[in-house]
Design an enzyme around this catalytic site. Structure first.
Site, mmCIF file in Angstrom:
data_model
loop_
_atom_site.group_PDB
_atom_site.id
_atom_site.type_symbol
_atom_site.label_atom_id
_atom_site.label_comp_id
_atom_site.label_asym_id
_atom_site.label_seq_id
_atom_site.Cartn_x
_atom_site.Cartn_y
_atom_site.Cartn_z
ATOM 1 N N GLY A 1 63.760 -95.429 22.015
ATOM 2 C CA GLY A 1 64.003 -96.201 20.808
ATOM 3 C C GLY A 1 63.625 -97.654 21.027
ATOM 4 O O GLY A 1 63.466 -98.096 22.173
ATOM 5 N N ASP B 1 45.066 -76.451 8.440
ATOM 6 C CA ASP B 1 46.395 -76.066 7.941
ATOM 7 C C ASP B 1 46.314 -75.095 6.767
ATOM 8 O O ASP B 1 46.953 -74.039 6.772
ATOM 9 C CB ASP B 1 47.189 -77.309 7.532
ATOM 10 C CG ASP B 1 47.357 -78.291 8.687
ATOM 11 O OD1 ASP B 1 47.247 -77.859 9.845
ATOM 12 O OD2 ASP B 1 47.577 -79.480 8.421
ATOM 13 N N HIS C 1 59.070 -91.637 30.792
ATOM 14 C CA HIS C 1 58.713 -90.728 29.697
ATOM 15 C C HIS C 1 58.002 -89.484 30.246
ATOM 16 O O HIS C 1 56.795 -89.515 30.480
ATOM 17 C CB HIS C 1 57.811 -91.436 28.692
ATOM 18 C CG HIS C 1 58.510 -92.463 27.873
ATOM 19 N ND1 HIS C 1 59.209 -92.157 26.726
ATOM 20 C CD2 HIS C 1 58.640 -93.806 28.044
ATOM 21 C CE1 HIS C 1 59.736 -93.254 26.218
ATOM 22 N NE2 HIS C 1 59.405 -94.276 27.002
ATOM 23 N N CYS D 1 64.557 -92.598 28.440
ATOM 24 C CA CYS D 1 64.370 -94.028 28.213
ATOM 25 C C CYS D 1 65.593 -94.621 27.489
ATOM 26 O O CYS D 1 66.665 -94.737 28.067
ATOM 27 C CB CYS D 1 63.072 -94.288 27.457
ATOM 28 S SG CYS D 1 62.531 -96.012 27.559
ATOM 29 N N TYR D 2 65.468 -94.981 26.215
ATOM 30 C CA TYR D 2 66.611 -95.485 25.458
ATOM 31 C C TYR D 2 67.756 -94.466 25.489
ATOM 32 O O TYR D 2 68.927 -94.833 25.626
ATOM 33 C CB TYR D 2 66.193 -95.756 24.014
ATOM 34 C CG TYR D 2 67.287 -96.303 23.122
ATOM 35 C CD1 TYR D 2 67.476 -97.670 22.978
ATOM 36 C CD2 TYR D 2 68.120 -95.439 22.401
ATOM 37 C CE1 TYR D 2 68.480 -98.175 22.158
ATOM 38 C CE2 TYR D 2 69.114 -95.931 21.577
ATOM 39 C CZ TYR D 2 69.297 -97.302 21.461
ATOM 40 O OH TYR D 2 70.291 -97.790 20.640
ATOM 41 N N GLU E 1 57.295 -86.876 28.607
ATOM 42 C CA GLU E 1 56.543 -86.211 27.542
ATOM 43 C C GLU E 1 55.100 -86.679 27.441
ATOM 44 O O GLU E 1 54.263 -85.986 26.852
ATOM 45 C CB GLU E 1 57.250 -86.417 26.191
ATOM 46 C CG GLU E 1 57.238 -87.835 25.651
ATOM 47 C CD GLU E 1 58.394 -88.694 26.132
ATOM 48 O OE1 GLU E 1 58.691 -89.707 25.470
ATOM 49 O OE2 GLU E 1 58.992 -88.362 27.179
ATOM 50 N N LYS F 1 50.485 -79.146 14.987
ATOM 51 C CA LYS F 1 49.069 -78.855 14.769
ATOM 52 C C LYS F 1 48.494 -77.918 15.838
ATOM 53 O O LYS F 1 47.746 -76.987 15.512
ATOM 54 C CB LYS F 1 48.268 -80.163 14.745
ATOM 55 C CG LYS F 1 46.765 -79.973 14.564
ATOM 56 C CD LYS F 1 46.405 -79.493 13.150
ATOM 57 C CE LYS F 1 46.432 -80.631 12.183
ATOM 58 N NZ LYS F 1 45.905 -80.253 10.849
#
Length: 523
Positions: A53, A225, A167, A80-81, A169, A368
């Site tokens: 954040g 999509d 992080h 993190c945050y 990710e 996606k």
């Protein structure tokens, strides 16, 4: 189906966290930090992840949560945050660091921690923080550190609480996916029952039951999509589905014919396919218009008018289908609260004039990359499934200034050459490097037509023609991007072909602008 939830505190990587969890075979959804605790309990998640954040946890008004979240008996991972918030609430201390820790950072981890099982003791991680954990909360111990951060990760394994300052990710963290895998599979105990094959089968069965003998209408753009939505609905209800494909003449070269080849009479899908060739109608509406937002508005409104005309011919339908995907759902949360969802319409205004009972969104749970994989499972050709992102207004915003049929022809031809040569370079690199992907490979690349004309010499003649701009970017989330370093010889090959083969072009430029300050598209 087992589930892990991500609680969003305003971090820029919230969707990326959820995607990485799903890559571990575990279904994951994103919710606002404002989501009531009772609702979280009702969802019965196997694990909870707190995102990063933009604030400091000790500031007045900072996004926060109650201590009860950490006392539910559900494993919680703070990133993190989220890690700092966990320490702050559980009795630790977070302070401003003397120096910001940002970027790739060498980190040493405690390999005895279940969080870092099978991971080297030293590796590179991605840091991005001003604050640091200066005092651990009672019951926690540090399980990772850097030269600047004494607590790069901490855990209270008995309570099922884990905090990571970096992080995992992002791709810059070497073993980030392994860290998240350890959390969801080894700590949360998930078995990993989320995969596209079962999603396709389950969704088809659900659509059959929901729709019954009802009629379905879908606006098929030819993008990934809407194409995958058409594939799912076709498998579920066959000829009860009607797809209207509005070809506005602003697609990439031969794209309209490719869409018809897949979904038309000679294609492999059982559905009603209507193609409306409206190019001249669009060019007429766009004549003399140069302002980007006005072009966007005209293109969007004209689509609605064309679709409306076709919908009236069809008559009342039971369901209007849309290719809404999970990022659309997250981004349409009211007040930053992704737990509160409003209908996200890919084509604004359609429900106002189409006579239908309900909207069907078979892809609303997918990211996606998952949509692409579902498309492959449905037998949609790879050239369509792996198609690059393409803006709704099409080439209308890749042509600077007025849009004309001749300008569309120029940018279509130049773009086709560019994509062909870049793809060839990918394949050549992979063939000579044991299948390895080229390190310069862009995530999106296209040609645009500038409004600049300049003097040139071709043969013995003076020319006064247009300049083509080539764009190629590398990005994780398309919110920020950097220009891709395409090899010089590839750019030379592209330039030579465009100038020689595309009538009306005598100059080729390469756009090095990142996002910010630029945008990925030209307009």
């Amino acid at each position: 189906m087992e589930k892990v939830i991500v609680i969003d505190f305003g971090g820029q990587y919230n969707q990326l966290v959820a995607r990485r969890v799903r890559e571990c075979g575990v279904y994951c959804e994103i919710y606002s930090y404002r989501t009531p605790l009772d609702k979280i309990r009702e969802m019965d998640p196997k694990g909870i992840i707190l995102t990063g954040g933009p604030n400091s946890v000790y500031e007045e008004g900072a996004a926060t949560c109650g201590r009860e979240l950490f006392e539910m008996g559900i494993p919680v991972l703070g990133l993190c945050y989220g890690a700092q918030l966990m320490m702050h609430i559980m009795g630790g201390k977070v302070e401003r660091a003397a120096n910001r820790e940002y970027g790739k950072t060498s980190t040493e981890v405690d390999i005895k921690s279940l969080l870092f099982k099978g991971i080297p003791e030293k590796s590179i991680v991605w840091m991005s923080h001003f604050d640091y954990i200066s005092k651990l909360a009672p019951g926690f111990k540090s399980v990772a550190h850097t030269t600047s951060a004494p607590v790069a990760a901490a855990e209270n394994a008995d309570a099922g609480l884990y905090a990571i300052q970096f992080h995992p990710e992002v791709l810059h963290t070497q073993y980030g996916k392994e860290v998240l895998f350890n959390y969801v599979r080894n700590i949360c105990g998930c078995i990993g029952d989320w995969e596209m094959g079962s999603f396709v089968d389950r969704t088809v069965a659900e659509l059959k039951e929901k729709i019954g003998d009802g009629r379905v209408l879908l606006a098929l753009s030819g993008g990934v999509d809407s194409s995958v939505a058409a594939g799912l609905l076709s498998r579920a209800v066959g000829k009860q589905l009607t797809c209207v494909f509005v070809d506005h003449g602003l697609l990439r070269k031969d794209e309209g014919d490719q869409v018809e080849a897949v979904f038309g009479e000679k294609g492999n899908f059982d559905l009603n396919f209507i193609r409306v060739n409206a190019a001249e109608r669009y060019y007429g509406k766009l004549a003399g218009v140069t302002e980007p937002e006005k072009k966007r508005k005209i293109i969007g409104e004209e689509f609605i008018r064309v679709f409306e005309e076709e919908a009236k011919k069809i008559g009342a339908v039971d369901y209007l289908a849309q290719g809404t995907i999970y990022p659309d759902v997250v981004e349409s949360g009211l007040g930053g609260e992704s737990a509160v969802i409003k209908s996200h319409h890919n084509v604004g205004g359609l429900p106002d004039f189409v006579d239908f009972k309900e909207i069907v969104e078979p892809l609303r749970d997918l990211f996606k990359d998952e949509v692409r994989e579902a498309g492959r499972r449905l037998g949609i050709p790879e050239e369509l499934v792996s198609r690059q992102p393409f803006p709704g207004p099409g080439l209308g915003i890749r042509i600077i200034g007025e849009v004309t049929a001749d300008k569309v022809r120029i940018v279509q031809d130049a773009d086709a050459i560019y994509r062909e040569e870049v793809d060839r370079a990918f394949n050549e690199y992979a063939a000579s490097h044991g299948g390895e992907s080229a390190p310069w490979k862009p995530d999106q690349y296209f040609a645009a037509l500038t409004n600049m004309r300049s003097v040139g010499v071709m043969g013995d003649e003076r020319t006064y023609d247009y300049a083509i701009a080539l764009r190629a970017v590398r990005t994780v989330d398309f919110m920020t991007a950097e220009s891709a370093q395409i090899p010089w010889n590839v750019l030379q090959r592209v330039t030579t072909r465009i100038v020689n083969e595309v009538r009306g072009v005598n100059r080729v430029l390469y756009d090095l602008t990142g996002k910010p300050p630029g945008t990925i598209e030209m307009e």
